[in-house]
Design a protein around this motif. Structure first.
Motif, PDB file in Angstrom:
ATOM      1  N   GLN A   1     -75.903 -12.275 -15.476  1.00  0.00           N
ATOM      2  CA  GLN A   1     -74.739 -11.890 -14.686  1.00  0.00           C
ATOM      3  C   GLN A   1     -75.029 -12.024 -13.193  1.00  0.00           C
ATOM      4  O   GLN A   1     -74.211 -12.537 -12.437  1.00  0.00           O
TER       5      GLN A   1
ATOM      6  N   ARG B   1     -73.209 -14.825 -10.221  1.00  0.00           N
ATOM      7  CA  ARG B   1     -72.420 -14.389  -9.055  1.00  0.00           C
ATOM      8  C   ARG B   1     -72.267 -15.532  -8.057  1.00  0.00           C
ATOM      9  O   ARG B   1     -73.241 -16.145  -7.635  1.00  0.00           O
TER      10      ARG B   1
ATOM     11  N   LEU C   1     -70.816 -10.372 -23.221  1.00  0.00           N
ATOM     12  CA  LEU C   1     -70.740 -10.433 -21.763  1.00  0.00           C
ATOM     13  C   LEU C   1     -69.831 -11.580 -21.323  1.00  0.00           C
ATOM     14  O   LEU C   1     -68.968 -11.400 -20.466  1.00  0.00           O
ATOM     15  N   MET C   2     -70.013 -12.736 -21.920  1.00  0.00           N
ATOM     16  CA  MET C   2     -69.212 -13.896 -21.523  1.00  0.00           C
ATOM     17  C   MET C   2     -67.731 -13.678 -21.832  1.00  0.00           C
ATOM     18  O   MET C   2     -66.877 -14.059 -21.044  1.00  0.00           O
TER      19      MET C   2
ATOM     20  N   ALA D   1     -66.278 -10.787 -21.799  1.00  0.00           N
ATOM     21  CA  ALA D   1     -65.829  -9.784 -20.834  1.00  0.00           C
ATOM     22  C   ALA D   1     -65.540 -10.392 -19.466  1.00  0.00           C
ATOM     23  O   ALA D   1     -64.633  -9.944 -18.773  1.00  0.00           O
ATOM     24  N   VAL D   2     -66.310 -11.411 -19.066  1.00  0.00           N
ATOM     25  CA  VAL D   2     -66.120 -12.006 -17.736  1.00  0.00           C
ATOM     26  C   VAL D   2     -65.227 -13.246 -17.779  1.00  0.00           C
ATOM     27  O   VAL D   2     -64.960 -13.850 -16.751  1.00  0.00           O
TER      28      VAL D   2
ATOM     29  N   GLY E   1     -65.950 -16.049 -19.394  1.00  0.00           N
ATOM     30  CA  GLY E   1     -66.738 -17.275 -19.526  1.00  0.00           C
ATOM     31  C   GLY E   1     -66.825 -17.726 -20.970  1.00  0.00           C
ATOM     32  O   GLY E   1     -66.095 -17.244 -21.834  1.00  0.00           O
TER      33      GLY E   1
ATOM     34  N   THR F   1     -69.530 -20.492 -16.751  1.00  0.00           N
ATOM     35  CA  THR F   1     -68.802 -19.469 -16.023  1.00  0.00           C
ATOM     36  C   THR F   1     -67.304 -19.634 -16.233  1.00  0.00           C
ATOM     37  O   THR F   1     -66.862 -20.678 -16.695  1.00  0.00           O
ATOM     38  N   PRO F   2     -66.519 -18.620 -15.916  1.00  0.00           N
ATOM     39  CA  PRO F   2     -65.066 -18.725 -16.085  1.00  0.00           C
ATOM     40  C   PRO F   2     -64.520 -19.954 -15.365  1.00  0.00           C
ATOM     41  O   PRO F   2     -65.016 -20.356 -14.322  1.00  0.00           O
TER      42      PRO F   2
END
Length: 76
Positions: free
Chosen positions: A18, A22, A46-47, A49-50, A52, A70-71
């Motif tokens: 994470q 950034r 995690l991916m 949630a963000v 991605g 990444t997104p």
């Protein structure tokens, strides 16, 4: 970019990933190296949630190689 989290237990691999993501460009790819088997579960969560994408998860000699984007990654 390679994020080496071998030898660390969760949640550290996800946190290192994470932090590395950034400021990354949309659709940037990262490769996480982890030895904690929980990373196989934690990183996809995690991916999600963000926003991605988990591209692939492989394991060789006890080392997970998790490729993520990444997104904003192009779909196709």
């Amino acid at each position: 970019m390679i994020v080496d989290a071998r030898g660390h237990r969760c949640p550290t691999p996800g946190l290192k990933l994470q932090k590395a993501m950034r400021g990354a460009a949309p659709g940037a790819c990262f490769t996480l190296l982890a030895t904690d088997p929980m990373a196989r579960i934690d990183v996809p969560h995690l991916m999600n949630a963000v926003g991605g994408k988990t591209v692939s998860i492989t394991e060789t000699d006890g080392v997970l190689t998790i490729v993520v984007a990444t997104p904003g990654a192009p779909t196709g």
